[in-house]
Design an enzyme around this catalytic site. Structure first.
Site, PDB file in Angstrom:
ATOM      1  CD  GLU A 104      21.697  33.694  13.297  1.00 32.86           C
ATOM      2  OE1 GLU A 104      23.114  33.936  12.781  1.00 32.86           O
ATOM      3  OE2 GLU A 104      20.654  33.854  12.679  1.00 32.86           O
ATOM      4  CD  GLU A 138      17.885  37.111  14.025  1.00 33.59           C
ATOM      5  OE1 GLU A 138      18.239  37.079  12.810  1.00 33.59           O
ATOM      6  OE2 GLU A 138      18.630  37.193  14.864  1.00 33.59           O
TER       7      GLU A 138
END
Ligand SMILES: *[C@@H]1O[C@H](CO)[C@@H](O)[C@H](O)[C@H]1NC(C)=O
Ligand SMILES: *[C@@H]1O[C@H](CO)[C@@H](O)[C@H](O)[C@H]1NC(C)=O
Ligand SMILES: *[C@@H]1O[C@H](CO)[C@@H](O)[C@H](O)[C@H]1NC(C)=O
Ligand SMILES: *[C@@H]1O[C@H](CO)[C@@H](O)[C@H](O)[C@H]1NC(C)=O
Ligand SMILES: *[C@@H]1O[C@H](CO)[C@@H](O)[C@H](O)[C@H]1NC(C)=O
Ligand SMILES: *[C@@H]1O[C@H](CO)[C@@H](O)[C@H](O)[C@H]1NC(C)=O
Length: 480
Positions: free
Chosen positions: A163, A378
């Site tokens: 991220e 995720e």
């Protein structure tokens, strides 16, 4: 902290698939092509990250990282907590591997703490105790499946950054994450420049990704036979209307968030729309950078949780909010339209249930980047901790199970329509330290009692186990 130090923060995550049993792969390949099931070698796992899980923040020679320092400043974390102990994964990894084993997963995604293996940064010595911990963790995972012996090397999938789009926005635009740099109306920081630094930090991350890939490709990949990629946070942006302006705004929202990183890594240049709006604020790639960027990646990791509406702010007036400024891209990101949320709202303010977003984001990526393999690295459901709840209530997490079920359905639909998705990692195996929210939000398939660190499976753990069993080829063979 200087921005240049972002180079040091490059962390190699590991997606490990030790439990992938070749015995599970013997199946009717042809029937799979027409079956509604996922590919036979699909990875099912759970995801974790060192800061949110490990604890042991100064054990065995570990140095401090930016979150260790940040959480110890008063007022930074909602409940005043930190990851000093977290869920004690460092000491309890064997127990946690047993939990994974009982779910029937065939892979585990975790991250390596740089401060544990290089406590003094890149110019200091390697901390052998830190290396030893990750070696023991990996070996313990491998013990669960002797078939893994048939694989050449232990780690099959490497991730350079997790991220980075969240990292640069929260660290250098809003200042909500360390190193807490921002300016003007973007946040409350002592220094920074929200309109410039995010782009410098992002540029450095993109270049460090390229360097890591270059090193892996040149020195290790042939021998180790693994893959290397990057994980981005991927939101689905739904145009708030079908006007051309809003459709373009939704596309622009992707450009300024996800494609900001993926475009340079995959196409070797920033999106033309970003360049147009940002002009010289956007750093340039030199010809040698572009050469290095050609090494690209082997797969894209997608962390997907939720979706937002997007409204254009060039041709229409927008209220204040995320996205509206020039350097954010002139669009308004909102979870509501005419007072109604995009999907069922939850106790976590940024999380609305919009499972269609899973199919849409995966399909979008396929259309934009072609047939680069993808992993859902995720996906998961968080709930605000209610201290009044009994443990029994806490374990009956029907909402989490429905969330996972609907998102997996949407994923299966995208796969059936041709998207090359090779794995799904639930966030998360355990409740854990949820950054600014400390321990107030729970994401675990297993409940953690923070007083004792006792782990107890929730209904969703039982459900995920069954889902995996139903979608592995053993079952398919049995039912054929
Ligand atoms: C800004 O940060 C300072 C120092 O952390 C704090 O005292 C102050 O209350 C903050 N202001 C706002 C508006 O959040
Ligand atoms: C590398 O992996 C591929 C598929 O993942 C396999 O076909 C090939 O045999 C492997 N090569 C070696 C040297 O192990
Ligand atoms: C936009 O058009 C699509 C396809 O015709 C439709 O499904 C969708 O509901 C429309 N969206 C809005 C906000 O009107
Ligand atoms: C917990 O119970 C107390 C006392 O009944 C109440 O004041 C409080 O609002 C409750 N908290 C939550 C989150 O429901
Ligand atoms: C697994 O399959 C069984 C039998 O078809 C079904 O009853 C059950 O709901 C499925 N469970 C999950 C989690 O997919
Ligand atoms: C799949 O296998 C699991 C255990 O191996 C079993 O409990 C379940 O009923 C099976 N489901 C189907 C649809 O055969």
């Amino acid at each position: 902290m200087e921005i240049s130090s972002i180079h040091k923060a490059l962390f190699l995550e590991i997606l490990l698939s030790p439990l992938l049993a070749s015995g599970h792969l013997k199946t009717l390949k042809e029937s799979l092509d027409t079956s509604p099931l996922l590919p036979s070698n699909f990875l099912f796992g759970t995801a974790s990250s060192f800061y949110q899980f490990e604890g042991a923040f100064i054990s065995d020679g570990k140095g401090l990282n930016n979150w260790d320092v940040y959480t110890h400043k008063p007022g930074t974390i909602i409940d005043g907590s930190n990851g000093d102990v977290a869920v004690g994964h460092y000491h309890r990894y064997l127990e946690d591997i047993d939990l994974m084993d009982s779910l029937g997963v065939n892979s585990y995604r975790f991250s390596i703490s740089w401060a544990r293996i290089l406590p003094k940064g890149r110019f200091g010595d390697v901390n052998l105790a830190g290396i030893d911990y990750y070696n023991k963790l990996i070996d313990a995972l491998l013990l669960k499946d002797i078939c893994f012996k048939s694989f050449d090397d232990r780690v099959k999938y490497w991730v350079t950054f997790n991220e980075p789009n969240i990292l640069v926005i929260a660290g250098y635009r809003s200042g909500e994450y360390p190193p807490s740099r921002c300016s003007g109306w973007f946040g409350n920081c002592t220094s920074g420049d929200s309109e410039k630094e995010p782009f410098v930090a992002a540029h450095n991350i993109i270049l460090s990704h390229a360097s890591a890939v270059d090193i892996y490709r040149t020195k290790y990949q042939k021998e180790q036979n693994g893959s290397i990629g990057i994980v981005v946070h991927a939101v689905w942006y739904e145009p708030i209307s079908n006007s051309t302006a809003d459709l373009l705004a939704a596309e622009k929202a992707q450009s300024f968030f996800m494609n900001w990183f993926l475009d340079p890594i995959i196409f070797g240049k920033y999106h033309v729309e970003m360049k147009k709006i940002l002009g010289p604020t956007l750093p340039e790639f030199s010809s040698s950078d572009r050469e290095k960027l050609k090494k690209g990646l082997d797969f894209i990791g997608i962390n997907h949780y939720t979706s937002f509406y997007v409204q254009d702010c060039i041709f229409s007036e927008c209220e204040a909010g995320r996205g509206v400024s020039k350097t954010e891209g002139f669009y308004l990101q909102t979870s509501q339209k005419d007072g109604l949320p995009i999907g069922e709202s939850t106790t976590v303010d940024w999380l609305c249930l919009y499972p269609q977003g899973m199919e849409k984001i995966v399909t979008y990526k396929k259309e934009r980047y072609g047939d680069i393999p993808m992993f859902i690295t995720e996906n998961g459901f968080g709930e605000k901790d209610n201290p009044n709840s009994t443990i029994e209530t806490c374990l009956k997490d029907v909402k989490r199970l429905e969330y996972m079920s609907s998102h997996l359905d949407a994923l299966v639909t995208a796969v059936r329509k041709g998207a090359d998705v090779r794995g799904y990692f639930a966030w998360s195996l355990l409740d854990n330290f949820e950054w600014k929210d400390g321990y107030t939000i729970r994401f675990g398939l297993h409940h953690v009692d923070y007083a004792t660190l006792r782990r107890t499976p929730r209904l969703s753990a039982t459900w995920y186990k069954q889902y995996i069993a139903n979608h592995t080829t053993q079952n398919l063979s049995a039912s054929e």
